[in-house]
Scaffold this active site. Structure first.
Site, PDB file in Angstrom:
ATOM      1  N   MET A   1      -5.013  -8.191   8.693  1.00 49.96           N
ATOM      2  CA  MET A   1      -5.638  -7.537   9.808  1.00 49.96           C
ATOM      3  C   MET A   1      -6.535  -8.516  10.548  1.00 49.96           C
ATOM      4  O   MET A   1      -7.262  -9.281   9.941  1.00 49.96           O
ATOM      5  CB  MET A   1      -6.482  -6.340   9.335  1.00 49.96           C
ATOM      6  N   GLY A  39      -1.775   2.119  11.924  1.00 51.20           N
ATOM      7  CA  GLY A  39      -2.563   0.891  11.942  1.00 51.20           C
ATOM      8  C   GLY A  39      -2.867   0.395  10.541  1.00 51.20           C
ATOM      9  O   GLY A  39      -2.180   0.735   9.582  1.00 51.20           O
ATOM     10  N   CYS A  40      -3.901  -0.398  10.433  1.00 48.94           N
ATOM     11  CA  CYS A  40      -4.308  -0.972   9.148  1.00 48.94           C
ATOM     12  C   CYS A  40      -4.493   0.121   8.108  1.00 48.94           C
ATOM     13  O   CYS A  40      -5.211   1.093   8.332  1.00 48.94           O
ATOM     14  CB  CYS A  40      -5.612  -1.750   9.338  1.00 48.94           C
ATOM     15  N   PHE A  41      -3.857  -0.044   6.965  1.00 48.70           N
ATOM     16  CA  PHE A  41      -3.918   1.013   5.963  1.00 48.70           C
ATOM     17  C   PHE A  41      -5.258   1.106   5.245  1.00 48.70           C
ATOM     18  O   PHE A  41      -5.531   2.102   4.580  1.00 48.70           O
ATOM     19  CB  PHE A  41      -2.765   0.925   4.950  1.00 48.70           C
ATOM     20  N   TRP A  42      -6.142   0.110   5.380  1.00 49.66           N
ATOM     21  CA  TRP A  42      -7.455   0.212   4.740  1.00 49.66           C
ATOM     22  C   TRP A  42      -8.216   1.433   5.237  1.00 49.66           C
ATOM     23  O   TRP A  42      -8.733   2.220   4.454  1.00 49.66           O
ATOM     24  CB  TRP A  42      -8.280  -1.035   5.013  1.00 49.66           C
TER      25      TRP A  42
END
Length: 211
Positions: A1, A39-42
């Site tokens: 990311m 989007g970013c899985f975090w």
């Protein structure tokens, strides 16, 4: 990311965000799963981990094959995978419709095509990987509802895709925000989502992520 400082933005009145009209059956006993990409899985993982009725959230990849299901390959943008989360939930405590509402109103911006905030590429696309026809119909009905009411002021680009497989990401991606709360990307892009989640859904929010 990418760690650039562009804040998450979605021009929506959160207080008036509509509830889904279509409801799916809750007659099935036991836990259910939902696989969502945004989007970013975090940040996606953290949002859903903080919900009552959710027992597990796993960061991973969906849309491609097993051979390319690793962070290095997916990050290249050359696979069919999207970064996604697999949510295990108890439908007697939280419904699929409530999960969809949080997905669209808090977890990501569904009007961004093949990107999310500072992250660009098809691996960051908005997608719902439906497990059955009920999930597909509920998701499509909600997208149609949000578009009809012009909730976002522009069209929703979320894909509806049948769930074939989900592959868990590497261990260091799991519970990333709990383990890295001061990471710059997290501070700028993800922690504000948790603040919004608690504000908008106080009855569903739990302080402990359950991780």
């Amino acid at each position: 990311m990418s760690v650039s400082f562009i804040t998450f933005s979605c021009n929506v009145s959160r207080a008036s965000f509509p509830d889904p009209v279509t409801k799916i059956s809750t007659s099935t006993n036991g836990n259910q799963t939902a696989v969502l990409a945004g989007g970013c899985f975090w940040g996606m993982e953290a949002v859903f981990e903080h919900l009552k009725g959710v027992s597990d959230v796993v960061s991973g990849f969906s849309g491609g094959n097993a051979e390319t299901a690793n962070y290095q390959r997916v990050s290249s943008g050359q696979t069919e995978h999207a970064e996604a989360v697999k949510i295990t939930y108890d439908p007697s405590q939280i419904s699929y419709e409530q999960i969809l509402k949080i997905y669209f109103s808090v977890a990501h911006d569904p009007t961004q095509l093949n990107r999310q905030g500072p992250d660009s590429g098809t691996q960051y696309r908005s997608a719902i990987f439906y497990a059955n026809d009920e999930q597909k119909q509920a998701a499509q009905a909600y997208i149609d509802q949000l578009n009809k009411t012009d909730t976002f002021g522009k069209p929703i680009v979320t894909q509806l895709v049948p769930l074939n497989d989900f592959y868990a990401a590497e261990e260091y991606h799991q519970n990333f925000i709990d383990r890295n709360p001061n990471y710059p990307y997290v501070v700028v892009h993800d922690l504000p989502k948790l603040v919004q989640l608690q504000k908008q859904f106080p009855n569903l929010y739990r302080q402990d992520s359950g991780s």
